[in-house]
Design a protein around this motif. Structure first.
Motif, short mmCIF file in Angstrom:
data_model
loop_
_atom_site.label_atom_id
_atom_site.label_comp_id
_atom_site.label_asym_id
_atom_site.label_seq_id
_atom_site.Cartn_x
_atom_site.Cartn_y
_atom_site.Cartn_z
N GLU A 89 0.87 -1.15 -0.15
CA GLU A 89 -0.08 0.10 -0.14
C GLU A 89 0.70 1.24 0.01
O GLU A 89 2.06 1.18 0.40
N PRO A 90 0.49 2.29 -0.68
CA PRO A 90 1.19 3.60 -0.57
C PRO A 90 1.61 3.96 0.92
O PRO A 90 0.65 3.85 1.80
N SER A 91 2.73 4.69 1.04
CA SER A 91 3.21 5.00 2.47
C SER A 91 2.28 6.32 2.89
O SER A 91 2.11 7.05 1.96
N ASN A 92 2.14 6.43 4.37
CA ASN A 92 1.78 7.68 4.77
C ASN A 92 2.91 8.38 5.33
O ASN A 92 2.77 9.35 5.89
N GLN A 93 4.11 8.10 5.04
CA GLN A 93 5.25 8.35 5.73
C GLN A 93 6.36 9.19 4.71
O GLN A 93 6.36 8.81 3.62
#
Length: 192
Positions: A89-93
């Motif tokens: 999943e795409p990172s939120n960091q």
């Protein structure tokens, strides 16, 4: 180039010279300049990075534009967004360099192949994940139960290099404080 990398691995498992030679074929050296990104929010994390030299941080930015630092990584430490890497999943960091840095990158695919070809490397990774989990649990506990002064004192005693090398506003963010609150707490501590 990989002296620190292999010395840290040797703390947990013993590699033969042949295994080290094989290992090197899976490693990618990377240099980052100060403020250069290793990972940006929205990208899928596809690797882990070992810090040979320098300092990095991982952080999120809330909808008010405030940074929340999750992790620092100095020489001999690993950094990644494991959630993004393992789920795809795409990172939120964001992960960027606090100082000019030299890294050793291992892609997720390389990790998998290395664990198959050198089974004791899987044990090494399990030990790293266990230690990371313990550190995360400890940090959650400290954040919930310690005073501002106690949080800062714990950070100074546990990671003195971070306090010497990382700007105070980043330390405040890591501790869940405003820079002003940390500054006041540090002044009170010096008066005591």
């Amino acid at each position: 180039m990989y002296e620190l990398f292999f010395s840290r691995i040797a703390e947990k498992i013993e590699l033969t010279e042949e295994e080290k030679a094989l290992f090197i074929t899976y490693l990618t050296p990377k240099k980052l300049r100060r403020k250069q990104y290793l990972l940006q929010e929205g990208d899928v994390c596809k690797s882990v990075a070992f810090v040979e030299k320098g300092a990095l941080r991982s952080y999120t930015i809330d909808n008010k534009g405030t940074e929340h630092i999750i992790q620092f990584a100095l020489e001999g430490w690993w950094i990644s967004d494991m959630y993004s890497m393992l789920t795809g999943e795409p990172s939120n960091q964001n992960i960027d360099a606090i100082e000019d840095s030299e890294l050793v990158i291992i892609s997720r695919n390389a990790q998998e192949e290395l664990m198959e070809r050198i089974p004791k490397y899987e044990r090494y990774n399990r030990l790293l994940l266990q230690n990371a989990y313990i550190a995360a649990q400890r940090r959650i506990n400290y954040m919930a139960s310690l005073t501002t002064e106690e949080k800062y004192t714990k950070l100074v005693s546990t990671y003195p290099d971070i306090v010497q090398r990382v700007p105070q506003h980043m330390i405040a963010s890591y501790l869940g404080l405003t820079p002003e609150t940390l500054s006041r707490a540090r002044k009170q501590m010096t008066r005591k």
